[in-house]
Motif scaffolding. Structure first.
Motif, PDB file in Angstrom:
ATOM      1  N   GLU A  42      -8.374  -1.807  40.452  1.00 49.69           N
ATOM      2  CA  GLU A  42      -8.583  -0.395  40.201  1.00 49.69           C
ATOM      3  C   GLU A  42      -7.981  -0.085  38.844  1.00 49.69           C
ATOM      4  O   GLU A  42      -6.770   0.108  38.698  1.00 49.69           O
ATOM      5  N   SER A  43      -8.801  -0.110  37.844  1.00 46.69           N
ATOM      6  CA  SER A  43      -8.308   0.086  36.481  1.00 46.69           C
ATOM      7  C   SER A  43      -8.257   1.546  36.140  1.00 46.69           C
ATOM      8  O   SER A  43      -8.578   2.420  36.935  1.00 46.69           O
ATOM      9  N   LYS A  44      -7.889   1.750  34.894  1.00 45.49           N
ATOM     10  CA  LYS A  44      -7.792   3.125  34.439  1.00 45.49           C
ATOM     11  C   LYS A  44      -9.148   3.731  34.114  1.00 45.49           C
ATOM     12  O   LYS A  44      -9.230   4.912  33.792  1.00 45.49           O
ATOM     13  N   ASN A  45     -10.234   2.913  34.179  1.00 39.85           N
ATOM     14  CA  ASN A  45     -11.575   3.439  33.886  1.00 39.85           C
ATOM     15  C   ASN A  45     -11.963   4.479  34.927  1.00 39.85           C
ATOM     16  O   ASN A  45     -11.651   4.345  36.104  1.00 39.85           O
ATOM     17  N   PRO A  46     -12.738   5.503  34.497  1.00 41.46           N
ATOM     18  CA  PRO A  46     -13.181   6.520  35.450  1.00 41.46           C
ATOM     19  C   PRO A  46     -14.056   5.897  36.517  1.00 41.46           C
ATOM     20  O   PRO A  46     -14.953   5.124  36.225  1.00 41.46           O
ATOM     21  N   GLN A  47     -13.804   6.214  37.771  1.00 37.11           N
ATOM     22  CA  GLN A  47     -14.577   5.703  38.901  1.00 37.11           C
ATOM     23  C   GLN A  47     -14.931   6.849  39.826  1.00 37.11           C
ATOM     24  O   GLN A  47     -14.324   7.903  39.799  1.00 37.11           O
ATOM     25  N   SER A  48     -15.956   6.582  40.648  1.00 38.22           N
ATOM     26  CA  SER A  48     -16.359   7.524  41.685  1.00 38.22           C
ATOM     27  C   SER A  48     -16.454   6.785  42.995  1.00 38.22           C
ATOM     28  O   SER A  48     -16.668   5.575  43.013  1.00 38.22           O
ATOM     29  N   GLU A  49     -16.279   7.478  44.058  1.00 38.64           N
ATOM     30  CA  GLU A  49     -16.311   6.914  45.405  1.00 38.64           C
ATOM     31  C   GLU A  49     -15.227   5.838  45.561  1.00 38.64           C
ATOM     32  O   GLU A  49     -15.475   4.739  46.048  1.00 38.64           O
ATOM     33  N   GLY A  50     -14.061   6.138  45.126  1.00 42.00           N
ATOM     34  CA  GLY A  50     -12.927   5.218  45.336  1.00 42.00           C
ATOM     35  C   GLY A  50     -13.068   3.980  44.505  1.00 42.00           C
ATOM     36  O   GLY A  50     -13.246   4.021  43.303  1.00 42.00           O
ATOM     37  N   ASN A  51     -12.931   2.798  45.161  1.00 45.05           N
ATOM     38  CA  ASN A  51     -12.960   1.519  44.473  1.00 45.05           C
ATOM     39  C   ASN A  51     -14.337   0.871  44.458  1.00 45.05           C
ATOM     40  O   ASN A  51     -14.456  -0.303  44.109  1.00 45.05           O
ATOM     41  N   PHE A  53     -20.030  -0.195  28.593  1.00 38.66           N
ATOM     42  CA  PHE A  53     -20.103  -1.487  29.283  1.00 38.66           C
ATOM     43  C   PHE A  53     -18.795  -2.249  29.124  1.00 38.66           C
ATOM     44  O   PHE A  53     -18.233  -2.750  30.105  1.00 38.66           O
ATOM     45  N   LEU A  54     -18.295  -2.359  27.894  1.00 36.86           N
ATOM     46  CA  LEU A  54     -17.067  -3.136  27.667  1.00 36.86           C
ATOM     47  C   LEU A  54     -15.841  -2.455  28.258  1.00 36.86           C
ATOM     48  O   LEU A  54     -14.867  -3.128  28.620  1.00 36.86           O
ATOM     49  N   ASN A  55     -15.833  -1.134  28.361  1.00 35.85           N
ATOM     50  CA  ASN A  55     -14.679  -0.414  28.909  1.00 35.85           C
ATOM     51  C   ASN A  55     -14.652  -0.406  30.433  1.00 35.85           C
ATOM     52  O   ASN A  55     -13.565  -0.259  31.014  1.00 35.85           O
ATOM     53  N   THR A  56     -15.804  -0.558  31.088  1.00 34.49           N
ATOM     54  CA  THR A  56     -15.839  -0.355  32.547  1.00 34.49           C
ATOM     55  C   THR A  56     -16.339  -1.552  33.340  1.00 34.49           C
ATOM     56  O   THR A  56     -15.984  -1.695  34.519  1.00 34.49           O
ATOM     57  N   MET A  57     -17.166  -2.431  32.761  1.00 34.33           N
ATOM     58  CA  MET A  57     -17.783  -3.486  33.553  1.00 34.33           C
ATOM     59  C   MET A  57     -16.871  -4.689  33.704  1.00 34.33           C
ATOM     60  O   MET A  57     -16.207  -5.114  32.726  1.00 34.33           O
ATOM     61  N   PRO A  58     -16.802  -5.248  34.888  1.00 34.89           N
ATOM     62  CA  PRO A  58     -16.041  -6.490  35.087  1.00 34.89           C
ATOM     63  C   PRO A  58     -16.830  -7.668  34.529  1.00 34.89           C
ATOM     64  O   PRO A  58     -18.049  -7.614  34.350  1.00 34.89           O
ATOM     65  N   ALA A  59     -16.150  -8.746  34.269  1.00 32.22           N
ATOM     66  CA  ALA A  59     -16.812  -9.955  33.757  1.00 32.22           C
ATOM     67  C   ALA A  59     -17.259 -10.806  34.933  1.00 32.22           C
ATOM     68  O   ALA A  59     -16.439 -11.396  35.636  1.00 32.22           O
ATOM     69  N   ASN A  60     -18.547 -10.867  35.186  1.00 31.60           N
ATOM     70  CA  ASN A  60     -19.095 -11.714  36.252  1.00 31.60           C
ATOM     71  C   ASN A  60     -20.513 -12.151  35.836  1.00 31.60           C
ATOM     72  O   ASN A  60     -20.974 -11.887  34.717  1.00 31.60           O
TER      73      ASN A  60
END
Length: 604
Positions: free
Chosen positions: A281-290, A495-502
């Protein structure tokens, strides 16, 4: 002695001979001593009626007129033959008379012989005449019979000819009657068709009037809806402009952070995210929890676009029910035009013009045709060998004529591929009932109850991202791309601020760079190079730390893209073939001095 036969008599030959012999047998002698007596001649009469009676009754009925014979007191006449009578008479005369009487008897005898000869010759002549007449009669009868047969044959031929003429006349009459009947039938049929055509014309005219009224009503309703949509669009445009400005600020801030040395902190966060199995759970803005990983501005734009698309679909459904009309022909036409798109300028121009013409067709509501275009052009990514650059040109040219349709197109992109937002959904047992539900949420398709393989899903994800990148990088002089390079720069920052690397995000990023990297570098230059540095130092390192076999190919492609500086090369297919759009790419300031690369060729 005389033989008197009526001129009208037609006696048989035998009866005539019999009568002559009877006459001769009586003899006609005169007695010298009885000079004082004048014997009367012997007369024999035979009548025709008595002859006929004798022939019919078979009896010999003769009427003899009483005569006075010669005085032959001393003569004896016998009923025997003539020769005996003559002998007896001669012997008797010779005994009684002298020379004169003897000569007289001789003369009488000769006279009798001559008379008999004459009679015989006459009888022969009569017989010959009778035979000739008989032959003539037979010949005449034969000729009459032949004439009768000839006349019968002629009459038969005439009768046959007459019957033939009657049959021909009857046939001609029947033909004329039939022709007249057919003519009357044709006249009646033409009259019926004319009446039917008149009724059909009246019905069509009435239906046309009703359709016009219905169209006017629908047009009024559509205009009202369009005005409302325009108001919403203006509001959304303002919101989107603000979001763009915020994204630009965010991107600039990101670039500044990279320049100031914040890269180490971001790398630490990425490494921590990779180690926690995509549940950080990073500092990036999220919705619907995790569950969701996305920028708040991106989620707001996505929500507005999807809501607008849903409203359009509901409106289109109401229009179909109201008009009771099938608009599938317009949808098929749009799909056919999209399938025919290829990388030549003439085809791009032609298909764009035809699609805009369909949008402006008054017989089909614009909302239906726009929704069909957005759905069909996005679904074209599912086909192999899709020319993404040509589709991008068509989309930009069409959207420049119908700007409010861009939100619907982007909503279709967001619906089929969440990374066009960009947005990543994290698996959570509390949020999803099963793995299958999670796969469906991130875009996997289900076919016959089976979820598609990860390779098929990644292949479609790559196609969607390539088309999205092609749309962003397309620039045409004189034509405004309302979702152009600014949106592309905002996308890569989010994309670079919010997306995980997978594996999913790696495929999406690689496809985007392959299509839009060239145009982004031309516009942002050094800032784009800083973004590539972040990708190389942080994103790729996080991918390598996962040590997944399926990631190796994607990692190699991203590394090759940056090491070989492929962003300096114009992608294959970006420049359309032929002359079209009558414009030339606006030249950027010279940037090839830094890398000793020639400026790309003009493609319009």
């Amino acid at each position: 002695m005389f033989l008197h036969i009526s001129p009208n008599q037609d006696c048989g030959i035998g009866f005539l001979v019999y009568a002559i012999l009877s006459m001769l047998s009586m003899g006609d002698f005169s007695n010298e001593k009885s000079d004082d007596k004048c014997p009367r001649p012997f007369v024999m009469r035979v009548f025709e009626d008595e002859m006929m009676d004798s022939e019919s009754d078979g009896e010999d009925n003769q009427r003899l007129v009483p005569v006075k014979r010669f005085n032959c007191d001393k003569h004896y006449l016998s009923d025997d033959s003539d020769d005996e009578l003559a002998l007896e008479f001669q012997s008797y005369l010779m005994g009684e008379v002298g020379l004169v009487e003897s000569a007289l008897c001789e003369l009488t005898y000769e006279h009798q012989v001559d008379t008999k000869e004459n009679i015989r010759s006459k009888i022969s002549a009569l017989e010959a005449d009778l035979m000739g007449e008989t032959e003539k009669s037979a010949s005449a009868l034969t000729r009459v019979e032949k004439y009768r047969e000839a006349r019968w044959e002629i009459e038969r031929k005439l009768d046959t000819q007459y019957q033939r003429k009657i049959a021909e006349a009857l046939d001609n009459h029947l033909t004329a009657v039939q022709r007249d009947h057919e003519l009357r039938s044709q006249i009646e049929e033409r009259k019926i068709r004319s009446d039917a055509a008149y009724e059909e014309a009246k019905r069509k005219e009435k239906a046309l009037q009703e359709e016009k009224i219905r169209q006017e009503k629908a047009r009024a309703e559509s205009e009202a809806r369009l005005r409302a949509e325009e108001a919403k669009r203006v509001a959304l445009e303002v919101e989107r402009r603000e979001a763009k400005e915020a994204a630009e600020r965010e991107a600039n801030e990101t670039a500044a952070k990279v320049a100031a040395g914040v890269a180490q902190e971001a790398a630490a966060g990425r490494q921590l995210d990779a180690n926690s199995g995509m549940s950080n759970e990073s500092k990036n803005p999220q919705s619907e929890g995790n569950v969701l990983r996305a920028a708040e501005s991106a989620l707001l734009l996505e929500q507005g676009r999807l809501q607008k698309l849903q409203q359009i679909e509901e409106s289109n459904q109401a229009l179909r029910l109201t008009h009771n009309k099938d608009f599938s022909s317009y949808e098929r036409h749009i799909a056919r035009l999209i399938r025919q798109i290829s990388g030549t300028k003439e085809i791009v121009r032609e298909k764009s013009r035809e699609i805009v013409k369909i949008f402006n067709d008054p017989l089909c509501p614009q909302s239906i045709s726009i929704a069909a275009f957005a759905k069909k052009v996005v679904s074209r990514c599912e086909s192999p060998n899709t020319d993404a650059f040509a589709c991008g040109y068509v989309i930009v040219l069409v959207m420049s004529q119908v700007p409010h349709a861009m939100d619907l197109l982007l909503a279709e992109f967001h619906r089929v591929c969440t990374y066009t937002v960009p947005k990543h959904i994290i698996y959570s047992k509390s949020a999803f009932e099963s793995k299958e539900a999670y796969y469906k949420a991130i875009g996997y398709r289900e076919t016959e109850g089976k979820i598609e393989s990860i390779e098929d899903h990644l292949r479609r994800l790559e196609s969607y991202m390539k088309l999205y990148g092609a749309v962003i990088q397309t620039e045409v002089q004189g034509v405004q791309n309302i979702h152009g390079l600014k949106e592309g720069w905002a996308w890569i920052a989010r994309f670079l601020n919010t997306m995980p690397a997978n594996r999913y995000t790696a495929v999406a990023l690689n496809a985007f760079l392959q299509m839009a990297g060239f145009a982004l570098f031309r516009k942002y230059k050094s800032q784009f190079m800083k973004v590539l540095s972040i990708i190389s130092n942080n994103f790729l390192e996080a991918l390598k730390a996962r040590e997944e076999s399926g990631l190796r190919a994607t990692i190699a492609e991203i590394q090759a893209y940056m090491e070989d500086k492929e962003f300096l090369k114009e992608p294959e297919g970006r420049a359309l073939q032929g002359s079209l759009l009558s414009s030339v790419m606006v030249p950027e300031p010279d940037y090839h001095n830094s890398y000793s690369r020639p400026q790309p060729n003009k493609y319009f």
